[in-house]
Write an enzyme that holds these catalytic residues in place. Sequence first.
Site, mmCIF file in Angstrom:
data_model
loop_
_atom_site.group_PDB
_atom_site.id
_atom_site.type_symbol
_atom_site.label_atom_id
_atom_site.label_comp_id
_atom_site.label_asym_id
_atom_site.label_seq_id
_atom_site.Cartn_x
_atom_site.Cartn_y
_atom_site.Cartn_z
ATOM 1 N N ARG A 1 28.474 9.830 -11.554
ATOM 2 C CA ARG A 1 28.394 8.368 -11.513
ATOM 3 C C ARG A 1 27.466 7.801 -12.591
ATOM 4 O O ARG A 1 27.714 6.761 -13.184
ATOM 5 C CB ARG A 1 27.881 7.984 -10.128
ATOM 6 C CG ARG A 1 27.314 6.590 -9.968
ATOM 7 C CD ARG A 1 26.875 6.418 -8.519
ATOM 8 N NE ARG A 1 25.981 5.305 -8.291
ATOM 9 C CZ ARG A 1 26.321 4.219 -7.590
ATOM 10 N NH1 ARG A 1 27.512 4.088 -7.086
ATOM 11 N NH2 ARG A 1 25.438 3.252 -7.397
ATOM 12 N N ASN B 1 23.856 0.913 -13.066
ATOM 13 C CA ASN B 1 23.991 -0.316 -12.279
ATOM 14 C C ASN B 1 22.776 -0.568 -11.379
ATOM 15 O O ASN B 1 22.840 -1.376 -10.457
ATOM 16 C CB ASN B 1 25.270 -0.260 -11.441
ATOM 17 C CG ASN B 1 25.841 -1.643 -11.177
ATOM 18 O OD1 ASN B 1 25.632 -2.570 -11.968
ATOM 19 N ND2 ASN B 1 26.539 -1.793 -10.060
ATOM 20 N N ARG B 2 21.689 0.119 -11.636
ATOM 21 C CA ARG B 2 20.392 -0.179 -11.010
ATOM 22 C C ARG B 2 19.301 -0.344 -12.064
ATOM 23 O O ARG B 2 18.139 -0.492 -11.739
ATOM 24 C CB ARG B 2 19.968 0.953 -10.050
ATOM 25 C CG ARG B 2 20.918 1.222 -8.906
ATOM 26 C CD ARG B 2 20.927 0.099 -7.869
ATOM 27 N NE ARG B 2 21.818 0.411 -6.761
ATOM 28 C CZ ARG B 2 23.140 0.229 -6.773
ATOM 29 N NH1 ARG B 2 23.719 -0.320 -7.847
ATOM 30 N NH2 ARG B 2 23.882 0.541 -5.736
ATOM 31 N N TYR C 1 25.383 -3.854 0.992
ATOM 32 C CA TYR C 1 24.000 -3.397 1.154
ATOM 33 C C TYR C 1 23.211 -4.010 0.010
ATOM 34 O O TYR C 1 23.774 -4.422 -1.002
ATOM 35 C CB TYR C 1 23.939 -1.868 1.071
ATOM 36 C CG TYR C 1 24.537 -1.347 -0.212
ATOM 37 C CD1 TYR C 1 23.736 -1.039 -1.308
ATOM 38 C CD2 TYR C 1 25.928 -1.229 -0.353
ATOM 39 C CE1 TYR C 1 24.302 -0.612 -2.494
ATOM 40 C CE2 TYR C 1 26.494 -0.796 -1.543
ATOM 41 C CZ TYR C 1 25.676 -0.487 -2.600
ATOM 42 O OH TYR C 1 26.227 -0.072 -3.785
ATOM 43 N N GLU D 1 35.569 -4.560 -6.938
ATOM 44 C CA GLU D 1 35.761 -3.186 -6.455
ATOM 45 C C GLU D 1 37.267 -3.017 -6.257
ATOM 46 O O GLU D 1 37.843 -3.566 -5.323
ATOM 47 C CB GLU D 1 35.028 -2.956 -5.122
ATOM 48 C CG GLU D 1 33.509 -3.046 -5.196
ATOM 49 C CD GLU D 1 32.844 -1.781 -5.745
ATOM 50 O OE1 GLU D 1 33.548 -0.791 -6.029
ATOM 51 O OE2 GLU D 1 31.607 -1.811 -5.895
HETATM 52 ZN ZN LIG Z 1 30.590 1.476 -9.187
#
Ligand SMILES: [Zn+2]
Length: 431
Positions: free
Chosen positions: A236, A255-256, A361, A383
């Site tokens: 990922r 993505n963080r 979340y 998504e």
């Molecule tokens: Zn993703």
Amino acid sequence: MSRSIILLFLGVVLAKHEIYEGHAVYEVSVKNYDQGKFLNQLQYQLEVDFWSYAVPGRPGMVLVSKDKRSELEEILKAENIEFEVKTENIKELLDLEENLLEDVSKKSYNASRSAGLPFDRIYTYKQVDEYLEMLAKQFPETVKIVNAGKSFEGRDMKYLKISTSNFEDDSKPIVFIESLLHAREWITLPATLYVIHKLVIDVTERDLLQDINWIILPIANPDGYVHSHEQARFWRKNRATGFIPANVCVGVDLNRNFDINWSTASSGNVCLDTFHGSAPFSEPETANIRDIFTEYSDRLELFLDIHSFGSMILYGWGTGVLPDNGLIFHSVAVRMANAIDTVKMPWNRNYIVGNSALVLYQASGSAMDYGIVGGADLSYTYELPGFRGGSGMMGFLVNPEFIEQAGFETWEGIKVGARHVRDKFKRKARL
Ligand SMILES: [Zn+2]
Ligand SMILES: *[C@@H]1O[C@H](CO)[C@@H](O)[C@H](O)[C@H]1NC(C)=O
Ligand SMILES: *[C@@H]1O[C@H](CO)[C@@H](O)[C@H](O)[C@H]1NC(C)=O
């Protein structure tokens, strides 16, 4: 001689998904929000791979290695959380996916000016790179190719600028779309390639090309994407190294890693899939994307970060607080989702729309949230659906039957979003 070559070749193929031998996929159902919260916290404790998160009424999916299965099952039983094993050995499905994709990839194709690429397969980094270069050469009047910079391992991050006026007309809004920030979400690539196809090769909605300037970055995480093809299908993160504990785990969840509420809802453990990195924008990939925002922030109206899976359109903030124009975020998302639902495959569920922290979340440092900071009036995570079909495929696995459909139906949603910002931008200009 030829025999040993064949055996060697077989050996390579078999070894490919070996790391997933005996990994099981669990579907986990929670009865209430407390259970969901508990379960989602497990991602930070157990080294299990949360494919999707569970909320009441919507089960989550977790990939678990053989040696972690009993631990997970004990915890779930103790907490009275229901689970079902969807597959005992994901490697079998990985081999199936590989065979299906390999069968189509053997068919030859001509990426020509009139036909473009066929939407029956998943292209590699190299193939996409060559395709983007070819488009820029063959369509110089509308397509420019730009290298946003290099990835951690030194791969180019190229994006297309698509415009009938070379981005010089200030009266046009900019729409920025990227995919594959998460490497394993392969089905997102056909979605951005389809946008390119409809704006460059098969232009049936001329207004969208005429009225809007487009930035399309198909592979936002090149190193991770290559790794997911060559080594670990469910990779990922990016492939950054140098973290403590040294030589044990690698990779930052891009993505963080954006500079918005960085590290407040993510992990500081490099061995986890939500590791936020050593600092905001510590990664070359996110820094390159930030620079795209900076360059185009003036007229940037819409940012779409395409992920999979779950059939959702999500908006910020990742903390659960709504943006100032939250109602507009929601209503545009509903219209985009409706457009997709109208043409989606009947066995996929309708899209869910909402604030990402409420639907799923809390998550910090996302590209979606940074999109707002970076100047986009509207910023969403898509998504895309996980396609099941008859093949038993699940989660991130791609059934070739869904590739063109994924492009086609997602484009229906994107068109709605793009026309919304186009119309709004015109009104703004008249004031
Ligand atoms: Zn993703
Ligand atoms: C590709 O183009 C060549 C030359 O025009 C042609 O001979 C060939 O049949 C084409 N292949 C496919 C798969 O369309
Ligand atoms: C997130 O960032 C926003 C804007 O900088 C700030 O107002 C908010 O308090 C932050 N929230 C958290 C949980 O850090």
